[in-house]
Design an enzyme around this catalytic site. Structure first.
Site, short mmCIF file in Angstrom:
data_model
loop_
_atom_site.label_atom_id
_atom_site.label_comp_id
_atom_site.label_asym_id
_atom_site.label_seq_id
_atom_site.Cartn_x
_atom_site.Cartn_y
_atom_site.Cartn_z
N SER A 201 13.23 -20.46 -1.17
CA SER A 201 13.04 -21.10 -2.34
C SER A 201 13.68 -20.18 -3.54
O SER A 201 13.76 -18.83 -3.61
CB SER A 201 11.98 -21.36 -2.80
OG SER A 201 11.71 -21.93 -4.21
N TYR B 290 3.31 -20.02 -4.10
CA TYR B 290 4.43 -20.14 -3.53
C TYR B 290 5.55 -19.17 -3.55
O TYR B 290 6.22 -18.61 -2.69
CB TYR B 290 4.68 -21.56 -3.94
CG TYR B 290 6.13 -22.32 -3.12
CD1 TYR B 290 5.89 -22.83 -2.14
CD2 TYR B 290 7.39 -22.22 -3.95
CE1 TYR B 290 7.27 -23.35 -1.55
CE2 TYR B 290 8.45 -22.96 -3.51
CZ TYR B 290 8.18 -23.68 -2.23
OH TYR B 290 9.38 -23.89 -1.46
#
Length: 280
Positions: A158, A171
């Protein structure tokens, strides 16, 4: 699973005279394949002629993919946090499908919360899937690929791994760990012909993205537009290209890095975010 599945062409895949899909005869493992980016990666690999071992915690989702691509997709349930299950699946695959050429680590979860409100359970679960799962699958695959002297491992990370995000500490941290793990693995196995790279998407139109908009979100077009425009209050830039990504945009980057076109690329982190992070 059957050895006949590996090279059987998909009935719906169009062929033109003289055209040979670049991944014909290759076997690819995709985790998190039931929906979103994972399903798009399966589709892109199949289009290029690969046979795909599609795995997910959702058996029905990967079975649907197998039904849509008879002869090119083999479906199996898999919990990537279970190292023994990962090893067992790859052993089964070796025996019945043949050597694994490509791994696409796509399985991931997002537990959004401010750090002061983040639970131990959510922190642990996020790392168990996003980092531990990649470790289990990549380790098992790298062992086999190293023995053969070839292979490509591509992990979907990401852009949050490189740019701080409010409400996404677990995350972002798990993805940052995964990016560095993949680079270290790639360095260790480069001399044995195995390439390891990451693809780091920005906002992409998936169920995970929609969940970030919350149950009170209005229509999808308006919600996506707010992502494109950015949010000063949460220190988010917008997306310079003016559009939110489609899962296929990420999938195409994964397939490129897995293919021979990227044969001299390893330890690379490819951002696919429309310029959202300004590559900070």
């Amino acid at each position: 699973m059957s050895t006949a599945h590996r090279t059987a062409p998909g009935a719906a895949r169009p062929r033109t005279p003289g055209y040979a899909p670049e991944l014909d005869g290759r076997l690819a493992l995709v985790t998190g394949a039931a929906r979103g980016i994972g399903a798009a990666v399966v589709q892109a690999l199949v289009t290029q002629g690969a046979h795909v071992l599609a795995t997910d915690l959702d058996p029905a989702g990967v079975e649907q993919l197998a039904a849509e691509h008879p002869g090119q997709v083999t479906a199996r349930p898999l919990d990537v946090t279970d190292a023994a299950a990962v090893e067992a699946l790859l052993t089964e695959s070796d025996r019945l499908l043949g050597p694994l050429d490509i791994v696409a680590n796509v399985a991931g979860i997002l537990r959004a919360a401010a750090v002061t409100e983040l639970s131990d359970a959510d922190w642990a679960a996020t790392f168990a899937v996003n980092t531990g799962g990649v470790f289990h699958v990549s380790r098992a695959a790298a062992r086999r690929m190293s023995e053969r002297g070839s292979g490509s491992i591509v992990t979907v990370a990401s852009n949050a791994a490189g740019v701080p995000r409010t409400g996404m500490a677990a995350y972002a941290a798990s993805k940052a760990a995964t990016v560095m793990f993949t680079k270290c693995l790639g360095l260790e196995v480069a001399g044995r012909g195995v390439r390891c790279n990451t693809v780091s998407p920005g906002s992409t139109l998936t169920d995970m993205q929609r969940a970030c908009w919350g149950p009170g979100a209005d229509d999808e077009t308006a919600a996506a537009r707010r992502v494109v425009e950015g949010d000063l209050a949460t220190y988010r830039t917008g997306i310079p290209l003016g559009r939110i990504a489609d899962p296929a945009d990420v999938a195409e980057a994964v397939v490129f890095l897995a293919s021979d076109r990227a044969r001299h690329i390893t330890l690379h982190d490819l951002y696919v975010d429309g310029g959202a992070t300004l590559r900070a």
